[in-house]
Write an enzyme that holds these catalytic residues in place. Structure first.
Site, PDB file in Angstrom:
ATOM      1  N   LEU A  33      28.479 -25.877 -12.708  1.00 36.87           N
ATOM      2  CA  LEU A  33      29.187 -24.636 -13.026  1.00 36.87           C
ATOM      3  C   LEU A  33      28.235 -23.481 -13.336  1.00 36.87           C
ATOM      4  CD1 LEU A  33      32.029 -26.105 -15.271  1.00 36.87           C
ATOM      5  CD2 LEU A  33      32.028 -25.722 -12.796  1.00 36.87           C
ATOM      6  N   HIS A  37      32.335 -19.632 -12.024  1.00 37.96           N
ATOM      7  CA  HIS A  37      33.375 -20.576 -12.448  1.00 37.96           C
ATOM      8  C   HIS A  37      33.896 -20.213 -13.848  1.00 37.96           C
ATOM      9  CE1 HIS A  37      30.876 -23.324  -9.793  1.00 37.96           C
ATOM     10  NE2 HIS A  37      32.074 -23.472  -9.269  1.00 37.96           N
ATOM     11  N   GLY A 147      37.870 -18.403  -6.530  1.00 39.06           N
ATOM     12  CA  GLY A 147      36.988 -17.244  -6.416  1.00 39.06           C
ATOM     13  C   GLY A 147      37.056 -16.623  -5.023  1.00 39.06           C
ATOM     14  N   GLU A 148      36.873 -15.305  -4.982  1.00 42.29           N
ATOM     15  CA  GLU A 148      36.907 -14.601  -3.686  1.00 42.29           C
ATOM     16  C   GLU A 148      35.632 -14.807  -2.884  1.00 42.29           C
ATOM     17  OE1 GLU A 148      37.898 -10.646  -4.941  1.00 42.29           O
ATOM     18  OE2 GLU A 148      40.044 -10.974  -4.602  1.00 42.29           O
ATOM     19  N   ASP A 150      34.646 -17.597  -1.752  1.00 37.87           N
ATOM     20  CA  ASP A 150      35.135 -18.456  -0.664  1.00 37.87           C
ATOM     21  C   ASP A 150      36.393 -17.809  -0.100  1.00 37.87           C
ATOM     22  OD1 ASP A 150      33.326 -20.889  -0.814  1.00 37.87           O
ATOM     23  OD2 ASP A 150      33.960 -20.705  -2.883  1.00 37.87           O
TER      24      ASP A 150
HETATM   25  O1  PAF Z   1      35.538 -24.073  -3.979  1.00 36.76           O
HETATM   26  C1  PAF Z   1      35.256 -25.231  -4.326  1.00 36.76           C
HETATM   27  O2  PAF Z   1      34.427 -25.467  -5.203  1.00 36.76           O
HETATM   28  C2  PAF Z   1      35.965 -26.395  -3.657  1.00 36.76           C
HETATM   29  O3  PAF Z   1      36.136 -26.159  -2.307  1.00 36.76           O
HETATM   30  C3  PAF Z   1      37.271 -26.787  -4.346  1.00 36.76           C
HETATM   31  C4  PAF Z   1      38.316 -25.688  -4.235  1.00 36.76           C
HETATM   32  C5  PAF Z   1      37.031 -27.101  -5.800  1.00 36.76           C
HETATM   33  C6  PAF Z   1      37.855 -28.032  -3.663  1.00 36.76           C
HETATM   34  O4  PAF Z   1      36.987 -29.105  -3.768  1.00 36.76           O
END
Ligand code: PAF
Length: 281
Positions: A33, A37, A147-148, A150
């Protein structure tokens, strides 16, 4: 803060929370993290009576075995950060606990998954949909936080929620950046000093591409060429893709006014570390 490893234990605790009519926020993570996060967790804590954070490196979303092996794992440090951020429950299951049997479900997200990450990481979003839908099924959250950074994952999860008629609100949180602009990522810990220095160019070039000098004057195709050339000129960096897309459909745009929501999405190899970032133009 409770640390729970078993689905049955988690569901017992959540059933009691629901009896007291507390709203439930879920932050799915793969651990290692960082402040990105923690921003999601703090928002979930502020908006819900109970916040569950899952820490699970999901094997089904890795199309590259090395990437799965090298993925950083820091469970003790994660728990300390989560306690400080005010999480109620950390769910840290084993692979067998999440997938007692192999998950053979095949999702179909059409054009949303045929581009960018979906094109370069075959099967990745199917694995993401498997784990996120499984977590939604176990936790039954009112809200889930992503989060944006991704950006494509967010669009896929929204589509999955629509397809499965799930009663959960997806909350998107902005990218958290280092002081020099690099998007926070668990993968940043794998960068050596030279790679870390090079990495700053990704967000710098994206930001410059939105500047008056470039974006309004150049059509998207020329902006793409410019961005790729600038980044590839840095010795450690190699662009895997850079696309300028409609932020709703994720399809490439030809002209800036093809959409009211143009987004530039990039994946770059910095040595052997793959980094992603994006910019809302
Ligand atoms: O974004 C991430 O860390 C992962 O793709 C998730 C959403 C936790 C799924 O494993």
């Amino acid at each position: 803060m409770k640390i729970i490893e078993k689905v049955a234990d988690l569901q017992g605790v959540l059933a009691r929370a629901r009896q007291s009519h507390k709203s439930l926020g879920l932050v799915p993570t793969m651990g290692a993290l960082h402040d990105g996060h923690i921003a999601l967790v703090k928002r979930a804590v502020a908006e819900n009576g109970v916040t569950v954070v899952s820490v699970f490196v999901n094997p089904t979303q890795f199309n590259d075995k090395n990437d799965l092996c090298n993925y950083p794992r820091t469970p003790e440090a994660d728990c300390q950060l989560l306690e400080k951020a005010g999480a109620t429950i950390v769910f840290m299951p084993s692979v067998e606990e999440v997938y007692p049997e192999p998950d053979t479900r095949q999702f179909a997200f059409g054009a949303l998954e045929s581009v960018m990450e979906g094109a370069f990481r075959p099967g990745h979003f199917n694995g993401v949909a498997q784990i996120v839908s499984r977590l939604f099924d176990i936790v039954k959250p009112d809200r889930a936080y992503f989060g944006e950074k991704d950006f494509q994952q967010l669009a896929i999860i929204r589509e999955m929620v629509k397809q499965l008629h799930l009663d959960v609100t997806i909350e998107a949180c902005p990218i958290v950046r280092e002081a020099d602009g690099l998007a926070k990522s668990s993968r940043n810990t794998r960068l050596n000093a030279t790679q870390r220095q090079a990495a700053v160019n990704i967000s710098r070039v994206l930001k410059e591409s939105a500047g008056v000098r470039v974006a309004p004057a150049m059509p998207p195709a020329m902006t793409i060429e410019w961005v790729v050339a600038q980044i590839n000129a840095v010795p450690e960096l190699q662009v895997e893709y850079f696309s300028i897309v409609d932020g709703h459909t994720l399809q490439p745009i030809q002209k800036w006014d093809d959409t009211t929501f143009p987004v530039g999405c990039i994946a770059v190899f910095d040595g052997d570390v793959r980094l992603i970032d994006n910019i809302f133009y």
